[in-house]
Structure formats: C-alpha cells, structure tokens
Design an enzyme around this catalytic site. Structure first.
Site, mmCIF file in Angstrom:
data_model
loop_
_atom_site.group_PDB
_atom_site.id
_atom_site.type_symbol
_atom_site.label_atom_id
_atom_site.label_comp_id
_atom_site.label_asym_id
_atom_site.label_seq_id
_atom_site.Cartn_x
_atom_site.Cartn_y
_atom_site.Cartn_z
ATOM 1 N N ASP A 278 1.211 1.915 8.587
ATOM 2 C CA ASP A 278 2.461 1.499 7.749
ATOM 3 C C ASP A 278 3.364 0.684 8.037
ATOM 4 O O ASP A 278 3.621 0.517 9.254
ATOM 5 C CB ASP A 278 3.171 3.084 7.733
ATOM 6 N N ASN A 286 11.811 -5.904 1.345
ATOM 7 C CA ASN A 286 11.926 -6.272 -0.034
ATOM 8 C C ASN A 286 13.050 -6.583 -0.794
ATOM 9 O O ASN A 286 13.430 -7.235 -1.527
ATOM 10 C CB ASN A 286 11.221 -5.013 -0.829
ATOM 11 N N ASP A 295 5.127 -9.121 -1.007
ATOM 12 C CA ASP A 295 3.828 -9.470 -1.447
ATOM 13 C C ASP A 295 2.825 -10.205 -0.492
ATOM 14 O O ASP A 295 1.860 -9.795 -0.142
ATOM 15 C CB ASP A 295 3.638 -10.133 -3.048
ATOM 16 N N GLU A 322 2.767 0.264 1.076
ATOM 17 C CA GLU A 322 2.614 -0.551 2.156
ATOM 18 C C GLU A 322 2.160 0.142 3.324
ATOM 19 O O GLU A 322 2.278 0.211 4.494
ATOM 20 C CB GLU A 322 4.151 -1.105 2.580
HETATM 21 P P1 GH3 Z 1 9.533 2.935 7.190
HETATM 22 O O1 GH3 Z 1 9.882 1.932 8.297
HETATM 23 O O2 GH3 Z 1 10.070 4.317 7.376
HETATM 24 O O3 GH3 Z 1 8.146 2.967 6.657
HETATM 25 O O4 GH3 Z 1 10.323 2.343 5.800
HETATM 26 P P2 GH3 Z 1 9.858 1.648 4.728
HETATM 27 O O5 GH3 Z 1 11.200 0.926 3.981
HETATM 28 O O6 GH3 Z 1 8.875 0.716 5.054
HETATM 29 O O7 GH3 Z 1 9.349 2.759 3.820
HETATM 30 P P3 GH3 Z 1 9.728 3.175 2.350
HETATM 31 O O8 GH3 Z 1 8.651 4.261 1.928
HETATM 32 O O9 GH3 Z 1 11.260 3.521 2.066
HETATM 33 O O10 GH3 Z 1 9.660 1.875 1.336
HETATM 34 C C1 GH3 Z 1 8.296 1.289 1.331
HETATM 35 C C2 GH3 Z 1 8.450 0.057 0.260
HETATM 36 O O11 GH3 Z 1 7.546 -0.639 -0.136
HETATM 37 C C3 GH3 Z 1 9.121 0.470 -1.345
HETATM 38 C C4 GH3 Z 1 8.704 -0.560 -2.203
HETATM 39 O O12 GH3 Z 1 9.614 -1.499 -2.541
HETATM 40 C C5 GH3 Z 1 7.725 -1.266 -1.117
HETATM 41 N N1 GH3 Z 1 6.265 -1.722 -1.690
HETATM 42 C C6 GH3 Z 1 5.493 -0.723 -2.399
HETATM 43 N N2 GH3 Z 1 4.499 -1.217 -3.034
HETATM 44 C C7 GH3 Z 1 4.616 -2.730 -2.984
HETATM 45 C C8 GH3 Z 1 4.006 -3.961 -3.560
HETATM 46 O O13 GH3 Z 1 3.087 -3.735 -3.919
HETATM 47 N N3 GH3 Z 1 4.652 -5.006 -3.220
HETATM 48 C C9 GH3 Z 1 6.018 -5.068 -2.526
HETATM 49 N N4 GH3 Z 1 6.583 -6.247 -2.499
HETATM 50 N N5 GH3 Z 1 6.429 -4.052 -2.193
HETATM 51 C C10 GH3 Z 1 5.774 -3.047 -2.302
HETATM 52 MG MG MG Z 2 7.058 1.606 5.631
HETATM 53 MG MG MG Z 3 5.477 4.264 3.596
#
Ligand code: GH3
Ligand code: MG
Ligand code: MG
Length: 407
Positions: A278, A286, A295, A322
């Site tokens: 992860d 983001n 991305d 992610e």
């Molecule tokens: P942690 O360190 O605990 O993993 O926190 P985190 O912020 O990485 O985890 P969280 O689950 O809160 O957020 C995941 C984010 O990933 C939320 C979303 O904006 C981003 N995300 C998910 N899919 C995509 C994608 O296809 N493209 C982009 N740019 N961002 C994405």
């Molecule tokens: Mg994460």
């Molecule tokens: Mg996650």
C-alpha cells in the site's frame, strides 16, 4: 501501411466488389478493381496449378486418341495425321504445360491456352484438308469439342474464351466452304453445331467465372473478418486481464489465478507466497499535488513492482486504488521477504518528493506471507494475513516490510 489499415482498406474494396458483381446480371464485365483483380488472378493461378496438369494430360491423350479414328475413318492420310498430332502439336501442348513452371509465363496461362485451342483446331482442320475421303463430312463438326474443352473444362477467362471461340468458329466457317464444297446442307448443320456448342459453352464459362469470383470475394471477406476478430480478441483479453492505468493485472485476474495456484499448491504441496502493498500517505499526495500527479506515482510504483515480479507464474496486480498484491507461487517466506525489501527500496529510491508524508518521499508499506496450502486453511486467510501484516508496517511507521506468522 500497417496491417490494420490494409484490412480496413481491403474490406471496403471487397464489399464494393460484392455489391457490384451481384448487380452484374447480363454479360457485364466481371473484372474487379485492379488491386483486387491482381489478388484474384494470383489465387486462381495457385488453384489452377494443381488441376492444370491433370486437365492438360487428359487433353493431350484425348487429342492423340483420334489418331485411331483417323486410321479408321481417313485411311488415306492417317500417317500424316499421326505425324501432325504426335510430332508437331503434342510437343507444343507439352511446351504449354511446361510453361507453367516458368514464373513470367505463369501469368499468361489463359493466353497460352487460348493459342493452344486455336492451334489444335487448326491442326484438325489441316488434317481434314489433306484427306479426300468422304468421311471428312462427318468428322468436321467434332472441332466443337476443342472449343468446349477450352471454355468448360479449362475454364479460360471469359475474354480469352470468347477470343479463341470466335477465331475457331471463323476458321471452321471459312474452311468448311472448301472442305464441304457441294454439300451445303451438311455444311449448314456442321456450322450450326459449331456455333450453338460455342455459344452454350461461352454462357457456361461466363457464369462459372462469375461464381468463382463471388466465391473468391466471400473467402476474402471471411479472411478479413477472421483478422478483425483476432484483433478484437487481443483487445478484449487485455481489457479482461489488465488494469488500464498501471497495466498490471487487475483484481479479477488475480483472484482467478490465485484460486488456480492455491488448488495446485494443495495438490503438489508447494508454497504460495502473497505480498500486500500500500502506498503511504497517498491521500495527502493526491490532495496536495493533484490527481494527475497521483496517477503518475501509481504508474511509477507499478513499474517497480512489475520489474520485481517477473518470474514465470508470478502475478502482480492492482488490488484497489493504491493497493497492490503479488502472487508468488513456489516462494517461501524468506524469499518473499527479500523480494518485498527490494520493492520497498526500489520505490523509496524513486525519491518522488512528498512533503506531506512521514518520510518526505513516496514510500510503500508491505506485508508478506507464505504457506503450503492445506485443506484446513482457506486461501482468503492467506490474503487477510498479508493485509494485516501490511497494516502492522503502517503502525510501525510505514516504509517497511512485515512478515506474517502463518503456520
Ligand atoms: P495510508 O498511508 O494509511 O495508506 O494512507 P493513504 O492516504 O494512502 O490511504 P487512504 O486509503 O486514506 O487513501 C487512498 C487514496 O488513494 C484515496 C484516493 O484519493 C487515492 N486513489 C485511489 N485510487 C486512485 C487513482 O486511481 N488515482 C489517484 N490519483 N488516486 C487514487
Ligand atoms: Mg495508502
Ligand atoms: Mg489503502
């Protein structure tokens, strides 16, 4: 021009030709546009090559069998006939057959055959000229057989069939005036047989060619359709298996392969390793750098993952936003940990600045598990354990690898 463009181009050419040839109802030109015509003639010659020898030899044999008829019906000139048939015309026919082995003469097949038809008819007329026997009168209409042979058995291209037929009919009509002098009634009959036989065989020849051309067009259409289907299949397979952004395998394909590998591992008792991964603080990335930059990071991290999971049977997949998962058949926990460490370092070494994260750059947290499948454990538990190990890495400060102690 690439293959795709060629097929689209040829496809419309074939469609046009089909509609055009379908509307030709009455002795219109059957010719295709030049590019298609060339292809048709090439295909036709290839097909013809096989039958050409059989038909050619049959023709030569039949022609020479008439020496016996000459011997019985025209005894006064049978020796001359023997010489003309076997000594002059047969070698020329054989030359015609052999010419098909020579590349540039191959394309002139119809022309060579038309000339042979005229030559054979001429030789018969000449033989009949030499004889003063009354039987010549009965013999004469037999020339129509030569025309039938060219038009129906050899199936000359219509234009060549027409060309040779007209010449032979004229030769027959003119020579019959001399040979049948004083027998106007028989002459009319002979010419009538000649002309009606020729006309009938020309009609047959025309429709045979039309059918042959339609068959060719339908076959071309089939080839183009098959090519299109193959292209669609490749595209579909990509869509079904791959994640469009990262080009890693998608979750569905991972689940499918995981199930297959688990059952194999159960049967052959080999370890199945799973790595859960992860990206750390990705939401903050983001939110601060924008979705597009996010991305870009996903693609860069995916590259590191796929470079490290490149062994046969290893599957790297995007599990969710992610989150990534690696399926590592035949990989023990120790080997899995080494690989995870390589991936972690690889991402860290990308040194993608992330001012809103724990470590100042993009990092990943990883959990690794490996187990030899048994009937009393579910494969989902292996995934769950790897996921929990990954969360343990998060809790311990991110950018690290945690093994799980699954027994
Ligand atoms: P942690 O360190 O605990 O993993 O926190 P985190 O912020 O990485 O985890 P969280 O689950 O809160 O957020 C995941 C984010 O990933 C939320 C979303 O904006 C981003 N995300 C998910 N899919 C995509 C994608 O296809 N493209 C982009 N740019 N961002 C994405
Ligand atoms: Mg994460
Ligand atoms: Mg996650």
């Amino acid at each position: 021009m690439n293959k795709r463009h060629t097929s689209i181009h040829t496809s419309s050419l074939v469609d046009n030709a089909i509609s055009r040839i379908d509307s030709v109802t009455y002795f219109g030109s059957l010719k295709f546009p030049s590019k298609l015509e060339k292809l048709y003639q090439e295909e036709r010659l290839k097909q013809r090559e096989k039958e050409f020898i059989v038909i050619g030899i049959t023709g030569i044999l039949l022609y020479n069998l008439f020496v016996i008829v000459d011997y019985i019906m025209l005894p006064d000139i049978w020796l001359e006939s023997f010489f003309i048939r076997i000594g002059i015309v047969t070698p020329l026919m054989i030359l015609g057959l052999v010419s098909q082995r020579i590349a540039f003469l191959k394309e002139k097949l119809d022309f060579i055959l038309a000339i042979l038809i005229i030559l054979v008819s001429g030789s018969i007329i000449f033989i009949l000229f030499l004889s003063s026997n009354q039987n010549v009168l009965h013999y004469y209409p037999g020339i129509v057989l030569v025309v039938l042979f060219g038009n129906v058995v050899f199936r000359l291209n219509f234009q060549y069939a027409l060309f040779s037929s007209v010449i032979v009919c004229i030769m027959h009509a003119i020579s019959s005036l001399f040979i049948m002098k004083g027998h106007g009634d028989i002459n009319i009959n002979s010419n009538m047989i000649m002309i009606s036989g020729t006309v009938m065989s020309l009609i047959g020849n025309y429709y045979l060619e039309k059918e042959d051309r339609i068959k060719f067009l339908l076959n071309q259409k089939l080839i183009i359709e098959r090519h299109r289907l193959q292209e669609i299949n490749i595209l579909l397979e990509k869509r079904v298996k791959r994640d469009p952004l990262t080009k890693l395998y998608n979750r569905d394909f991972f689940e499918y392969t995981f199930d297959k590998e688990w059952r194999n591992g159960l049967r052959y008792k080999y370890p199945i390793g799973v790595m859960f991964l992860d990206i750390d603080d990705f939401k903050a990335y983001n939110d601060n750098y924008g979705h597009q930059a996010g991305d870009y990071v996903l693609k860069k991290v995916s590259n590191v993952i796929s470079k490290n999971a490149n062994r046969f049977h290893e599957i790297a997949a995007r599990y969710g936003g992610e989150e990534f998962v690696l399926l590592l058949p035949h990989v023990s926990l120790e080997e899995g940990l080494k690989l995870a460490e390589k991936v972690r370092r690889g991402v860290w070494k990308l040194a993608i600045p992330h001012d809103f994260s724990t470590h100042g750059v993009i990092t990943v947290s990883i959990g690794v598990c490996s187990v030899i499948p048994r009937s009393n454990i579910k494969k989902e538990n292996l995934l769950l354990a790897a996921d929990e190990a990954m969360y343990h890495s998060k809790k311990m400060g991110k950018n690290r690898v945690t093994p799980c102690n699954m027994k």
